[in-house]
Design an enzyme around this catalytic site. Structure first.
Site, mmCIF file in Angstrom:
data_model
loop_
_atom_site.group_PDB
_atom_site.id
_atom_site.type_symbol
_atom_site.label_atom_id
_atom_site.label_comp_id
_atom_site.label_asym_id
_atom_site.label_seq_id
_atom_site.Cartn_x
_atom_site.Cartn_y
_atom_site.Cartn_z
ATOM 1 C CG ASP A 1 0.072 -0.063 2.593
ATOM 2 O OD1 ASP A 1 1.176 -0.656 2.471
ATOM 3 O OD2 ASP A 1 -1.049 -1.033 3.729
ATOM 4 C CG ASN B 1 -8.726 -1.110 11.536
ATOM 5 O OD1 ASN B 1 -8.216 -1.606 11.264
ATOM 6 N ND2 ASN B 1 -9.201 -0.206 11.000
ATOM 7 C CG HIS C 1 -6.381 -2.272 8.748
ATOM 8 N ND1 HIS C 1 -5.864 -0.876 8.954
ATOM 9 C CD2 HIS C 1 -4.521 -2.804 8.690
ATOM 10 C CE1 HIS C 1 -4.750 -0.122 8.867
ATOM 11 N NE2 HIS C 1 -3.981 -1.436 9.064
ATOM 12 C CD GLU D 1 -8.639 1.402 7.527
ATOM 13 O OE1 GLU D 1 -8.785 0.332 8.264
ATOM 14 O OE2 GLU D 1 -7.692 2.221 7.350
#
Ligand code: F6R
Length: 492
Positions: A67, A135, A137, A142
């Site tokens: 990313d 979270n 991811h 996400e």
């Protein structure tokens, strides 16, 4: 998923580096996708050490990153471009011409994402090194990301921007968007190694490994991959409750929510519209989370009494009920309406039925078929089984056969060899699916029968059959469906 527990961050970094180094030694042209962030830094340093000690050559390796923040220059100190040059590509001696970067300054993010995805598709990824967000991811996929996602521009969640404020000095300085590879891109990697350290990751790690497969925790999609190694330190592992469940006990294969077939095409033969849920509804509901399931509803079932209805109406009612069941359990229904049901004595019935079943088998090419067990004495069940086996022979396909029992044909002690344990949520779905056949439940208490059999098996089998009386049974979910699995070569 294979879990490797380390005592500390240092040990985690060393263990992970050994695994990566081994992969490179085995294949000097290894194509690797690298995570950035804080977690893998220790591993990258260990790799430098290993490279020097063992002369590991990364020059032919291919590098990708997972990313990149959108809209910051590649030379920005916090860009992942800079990170990889500083921590991976330069110190490990990669040839830059073999390294592929996401361009965060590209004109058109869609075109840039498509360009990157195409290179990955062409070169393939042998090893994906991942971290995990608090979270859940992976890369910047996400919560809410679907399994099918590919490389694309995404908006970063508030949580991720808050977590990454440590690198930028303030949350307001963290970019709002990023380019990221997708879940499907990651799942295509041959091998995946995911690192997690510290108690802030404990919840995400627990959900990823023990929770349901859901876009709410994108990392949970890794449960679908056949070769994932999770390297965790004690803090990150501290919420894991998974006991060391056996995959075999004696000659019984044990399937649990942690261990069952994944990414397979499964065909469930349901002689009548409701046999599937009554017999194997819990298994279907659990397996549907990670497999593609089809149901072949062999006959219309219009002979069952439904007061004040015509034959056509009964066919329609039962079809609708069966479609409801399919939606609840998560499979695609195929209504075959076999001719035998109305004309058992006609020779042409069998020919036509065999052709129809063979066509479906050819179309689906199932890896596994669920079908009524051989001792099932109900004539329609026997026919459904026989015609499936004949059609199968004709197609030459060799799926695994999972023979199932039902309240009408229970296995005796020596007849089953596999046990599927499933948790309450799938038992509830099973009951809901049985209840969807409303026209039938007034006539015979199928709901009671299906529920009783599942719980009775759950109460007795572990003690009686699997462990022997007086032994301490391993804690397994209390709902059970039993199978006699035949491997392809043993088929009739
Ligand atoms: C980074 C990436 C992210 C991180 C994750 C954990 O390339 O894709 O998914 O792996 O946010 O980051 P750290 O290790 O900094 O906690």
């Amino acid at each position: 998923m294979q879990i490797v527990k380390a005592k500390s961050y240092e040990e985690l970094s060393k263990k992970a580096a050994m695994i990566v180094a081994n992969q490179v030694m085995l294949k000097p042209t290894l194509s690797i996708c690298f995570a950035t962030g804080a977690t893998p830094l220790g591993m990258y340093q260990e790799l430098q050490q290993l490279r020097e000690e063992h002369d590991i050559d990364f020059r032919k390796c291919v590098g990708f990153h997972l990313d990149e923040y959108w809209g910051i220059a590649p030379t920005h100190p916090q860009s992942y471009h800079t990170y990889l040059l500083q921590n991976v590509y330069t110190p490990l001696g990669f040839m830059l011409r073999n390294c592929h970067f996401l361009n965060s300054n590209a004109h058109n993010p869609k075109a840039e994402a498509a360009r990157y995805e195409a290179i990955i598709s062409k070169k393939g990824i042998d090893l994906a090194i991942l971290g995990i967000g608090t979270n859940g991811h992976i890369a910047f996929n996400e919560p809410g990301t679907p399994k099918e996602s590919k490389t694309r521009l995404v908006q970063l969640s508030k949580q991720t921007r808050k977590d990454n404020a440590r690198f930028f000095g303030a949350m307001s300085k963290v970019p709002t968007h990023a380019l990221t590879v997708g879940i499907s891109t990651i799942l295509r990697a041959k091998k995946i190694i995911l690192l997690a350290s510290g108690k802030t990751k404990a919840k995400a790690i627990q959900e990823m490994i023990e929770g349901p497969i859901t876009p709410k925790c994108p990392a949970s999609f890794l449960q679908l991959h056949p070769d994932v190694l999770v390297v965790v330190d004690q803090d990150a592992a501290r919420n894991l409750t998974q006991p060391p469940l056996p995959e075999r006990i004696g000659h019984y294969t044990i399937f649990t929510k942690y261990h069952f077939p994944k990414q397979k095409t499964i065909l469930v033969i349901s002689p009548h519209p409701d046999d599937s849920c009554i017999a194997v509804g819990g298994t279907i509901a659990m397996f549907a989370t990670a497999n593609t399931i089809h149901g072949a509803i062999m006959v219309t079932g219009h002979k069952a009494q439904i007061p004040n209805t015509t034959k056509e109406q009964r066919i329609k009612i039962r079809m609708q009920e069966s479609n409801k069941e399919a939606a609840i359990l998560g499979f695609t229904p195929h209504h075959l309406q076999l001719k035998y049901y109305d004309a058992p004595e006609k020779k042409e019935s069998e020919q036509a039925d065999k052709k129809k079943v063979a066509r479906l088998l050819q179309q689906l090419k199932p890896d596994i078929i669920f079908l009524p067990q051989p001792q099932d004495t109900h004539p329609t069940h026997q026919y459904a089984r026989a015609i499936t086996l004949k059609a199968l022979k004709q197609t030459g396909l060799q799926p695994e056969l999972w023979n199932y029992e039902g309240p009408w044909s229970m296995f005796s002690h020596e007849q089953f060899n596999a046990v599927v344990f499933f948790p309450k949520e799938y038992f509830k779905k099973k009951l809901k699916a049985v209840a969807a056949h409303a026209s039938q439940n007034t006539r015979t208490p199928y709901l009671l029968a299906a529920s009783s059999l599942t719980t009775l098996r759950g109460a007795l089998i572990p003690e009686q059959k699997l462990f022997g009386f007086g032994k301490q049974p391993v804690h397994l979910d209390p709902y059970i469906e039993l199978y006699a699995i035949e491997q392809p070569t043993q088929k009739e």
